[in-house]
Design a protein around this motif. Structure first.
Motif, mmCIF file in Angstrom:
data_model
loop_
_atom_site.group_PDB
_atom_site.id
_atom_site.type_symbol
_atom_site.label_atom_id
_atom_site.label_comp_id
_atom_site.label_asym_id
_atom_site.label_seq_id
_atom_site.Cartn_x
_atom_site.Cartn_y
_atom_site.Cartn_z
ATOM 1 N N GLY A 93 14.415 17.103 30.762
ATOM 2 C CA GLY A 93 13.807 16.324 31.834
ATOM 3 C C GLY A 93 12.593 16.997 32.409
ATOM 4 N N ILE A 94 12.033 16.356 33.401
ATOM 5 C CA ILE A 94 10.938 16.920 34.178
ATOM 6 C C ILE A 94 11.593 17.516 35.413
ATOM 7 C CG2 ILE A 94 8.808 16.411 35.433
ATOM 8 C CD1 ILE A 94 8.474 14.026 33.431
ATOM 9 N N THR A 95 11.595 18.836 35.498
ATOM 10 C CA THR A 95 12.419 19.515 36.507
ATOM 11 C C THR A 95 12.007 19.217 37.941
ATOM 12 O OG1 THR A 95 11.103 21.529 36.239
ATOM 13 C CG2 THR A 95 13.133 21.361 34.953
ATOM 14 N N GLU A 96 10.805 18.703 38.151
ATOM 15 C CA GLU A 96 10.383 18.357 39.511
ATOM 16 C C GLU A 96 10.956 17.014 39.969
ATOM 17 O OE1 GLU A 96 7.979 19.107 37.097
ATOM 18 O OE2 GLU A 96 7.802 21.204 37.689
ATOM 19 N N GLU A 97 11.484 16.233 39.043
ATOM 20 C CA GLU A 97 12.009 14.915 39.382
ATOM 21 C C GLU A 97 13.409 15.016 39.979
ATOM 22 O OE1 GLU A 97 9.866 12.042 36.092
ATOM 23 O OE2 GLU A 97 11.959 12.575 35.804
ATOM 24 N N ARG A 98 13.644 14.220 41.001
ATOM 25 C CA ARG A 98 14.946 14.222 41.665
ATOM 26 C C ARG A 98 16.068 13.820 40.709
ATOM 27 N NH1 ARG A 98 17.081 12.865 47.270
ATOM 28 N NH2 ARG A 98 19.223 12.316 46.809
ATOM 29 N N THR A 110 21.002 15.218 37.989
ATOM 30 C CA THR A 110 21.767 15.253 36.746
ATOM 31 C C THR A 110 22.177 16.675 36.390
ATOM 32 O OG1 THR A 110 20.741 13.227 35.956
ATOM 33 C CG2 THR A 110 21.713 14.663 34.279
ATOM 34 N N VAL A 111 21.274 17.628 36.591
ATOM 35 C CA VAL A 111 21.604 19.034 36.330
ATOM 36 C C VAL A 111 22.733 19.482 37.259
ATOM 37 C CG1 VAL A 111 20.755 21.411 36.485
ATOM 38 C CG2 VAL A 111 19.354 19.646 35.382
ATOM 39 N N GLN A 112 22.653 19.106 38.518
ATOM 40 C CA GLN A 112 23.709 19.471 39.463
ATOM 41 C C GLN A 112 25.047 18.877 39.027
ATOM 42 O OE1 GLN A 112 22.828 18.563 43.554
ATOM 43 N NE2 GLN A 112 24.931 18.859 44.203
ATOM 44 N N ALA A 113 25.049 17.621 38.609
ATOM 45 C CA ALA A 113 26.288 16.983 38.146
ATOM 46 C C ALA A 113 26.815 17.669 36.884
ATOM 47 C CB ALA A 113 26.048 15.499 37.888
ATOM 48 N N ALA A 114 25.923 18.014 35.970
ATOM 49 C CA ALA A 114 26.344 18.694 34.731
ATOM 50 C C ALA A 114 26.959 20.048 35.050
ATOM 51 C CB ALA A 114 25.161 18.846 33.784
ATOM 52 N N ARG A 115 26.354 20.790 35.947
ATOM 53 C CA ARG A 115 26.893 22.102 36.321
ATOM 54 C C ARG A 115 28.237 21.963 37.018
ATOM 55 N NH1 ARG A 115 21.081 24.678 38.046
ATOM 56 N NH2 ARG A 115 20.529 25.369 35.950
ATOM 57 N N GLU A 116 28.359 20.945 37.862
ATOM 58 C CA GLU A 116 29.643 20.706 38.537
ATOM 59 C C GLU A 116 30.713 20.357 37.507
ATOM 60 O OE1 GLU A 116 31.456 17.554 41.757
ATOM 61 O OE2 GLU A 116 29.349 18.146 41.943
ATOM 62 N N ILE A 135 16.068 21.922 29.875
ATOM 63 C CA ILE A 135 14.828 22.022 29.125
ATOM 64 C C ILE A 135 13.789 21.127 29.790
ATOM 65 C CG2 ILE A 135 13.707 21.699 26.883
ATOM 66 C CD1 ILE A 135 15.931 23.814 26.813
ATOM 67 N N ASP A 136 12.708 21.724 30.269
ATOM 68 C CA ASP A 136 11.617 20.956 30.866
ATOM 69 C C ASP A 136 10.777 20.382 29.731
ATOM 70 O OD1 ASP A 136 9.045 20.199 31.989
ATOM 71 O OD2 ASP A 136 9.704 21.219 33.803
ATOM 72 N N ILE A 137 10.778 19.062 29.614
ATOM 73 C CA ILE A 137 10.093 18.434 28.481
ATOM 74 C C ILE A 137 8.572 18.601 28.556
ATOM 75 C CG2 ILE A 137 11.948 16.832 27.973
ATOM 76 C CD1 ILE A 137 10.400 14.660 29.440
ATOM 77 N N GLY A 138 8.061 18.938 29.710
ATOM 78 C CA GLY A 138 6.637 19.197 29.824
ATOM 79 C C GLY A 138 6.234 20.525 29.222
ATOM 80 N N HIS A 139 7.176 21.456 29.142
ATOM 81 C CA HIS A 139 6.901 22.788 28.608
ATOM 82 C C HIS A 139 7.502 23.004 27.228
ATOM 83 C CE1 HIS A 139 5.238 24.071 32.428
ATOM 84 N NE2 HIS A 139 6.281 23.509 33.014
ATOM 85 N N SER A 140 8.386 22.136 26.813
ATOM 86 C CA SER A 140 9.062 22.284 25.518
ATOM 87 C C SER A 140 8.995 20.971 24.748
ATOM 88 C CB SER A 140 10.516 22.705 25.723
ATOM 89 O OG SER A 140 10.587 23.958 26.367
ATOM 90 N N SER A 161 13.151 10.769 30.953
ATOM 91 C CA SER A 161 13.639 11.883 31.757
ATOM 92 C C SER A 161 14.513 11.328 32.871
ATOM 93 C CB SER A 161 12.454 12.631 32.360
ATOM 94 O OG SER A 161 12.875 13.609 33.276
ATOM 95 N N PRO A 162 15.711 11.889 33.036
ATOM 96 C CA PRO A 162 16.363 12.902 32.218
ATOM 97 C C PRO A 162 17.138 12.278 31.054
ATOM 98 C CG PRO A 162 17.709 12.468 34.143
ATOM 99 C CD PRO A 162 16.478 11.599 34.261
ATOM 100 N N THR A 163 17.383 13.087 30.067
ATOM 101 C CA THR A 163 18.244 12.723 28.944
ATOM 102 C C THR A 163 19.204 13.881 28.711
ATOM 103 O OG1 THR A 163 16.587 11.319 27.875
ATOM 104 C CG2 THR A 163 18.352 12.179 26.473
ATOM 105 N N ILE A 164 20.478 13.561 28.601
ATOM 106 C CA ILE A 164 21.501 14.571 28.321
ATOM 107 C C ILE A 164 21.867 14.485 26.847
ATOM 108 C CG2 ILE A 164 23.935 15.166 28.635
ATOM 109 C CD1 ILE A 164 23.744 14.466 31.477
#
Length: 105
Positions: free
Chosen positions: A27-32, A37-43, A55-60, A72-75
């Protein structure tokens, strides 16, 4: 939230070849929606064998292209070197649990 920065080789070694299943959030890490989604995945991953990678799709872009990431986002759930499930858009803990139901926990 700091995204993981992998070369293609590192991604293969640390995620694809890992014996542990992974939840990879592209995803684009600046997007809410990505952050939520990252918070939910970690939980979800707490207390399981899953590892969560961001993985920030803008950098990778090359990794995003390899997995045909179009939004964005895609799991992507990876188990035993194979993508076993994929979902696009913001995902809750419950949705991630359903997504991972077919992979080893």
């Amino acid at each position: 939230m700091t995204p993981d920065e992998f070369t293609q080789r590192e991604f293969t070694q640390r995620i694809i070849q890992s014996p542990r299943p992974s939840i990879v959030v592209f995803g684009i890490t600046e997007e809410r929606t990505t952050r939520d989604t990252v918070q939910a995945a970690r939980e979800f991953a707490t207390g399981t064998t899953y590892r969560v990678h961001v993985i920030d799709i803008g950098h990778s872009a090359e990794l995003a292209e390899e997995f045909l990431i179009m939004a964005s986002p895609t799991i992507v759930v990876i188990h035993q070197g194979t993508p076993v499930a994929q979902a696009t858009g913001s995902q809750s803990v419950e949705e991630i649990a359903r997504l991972t139901a077919g992979a080893a926990q």
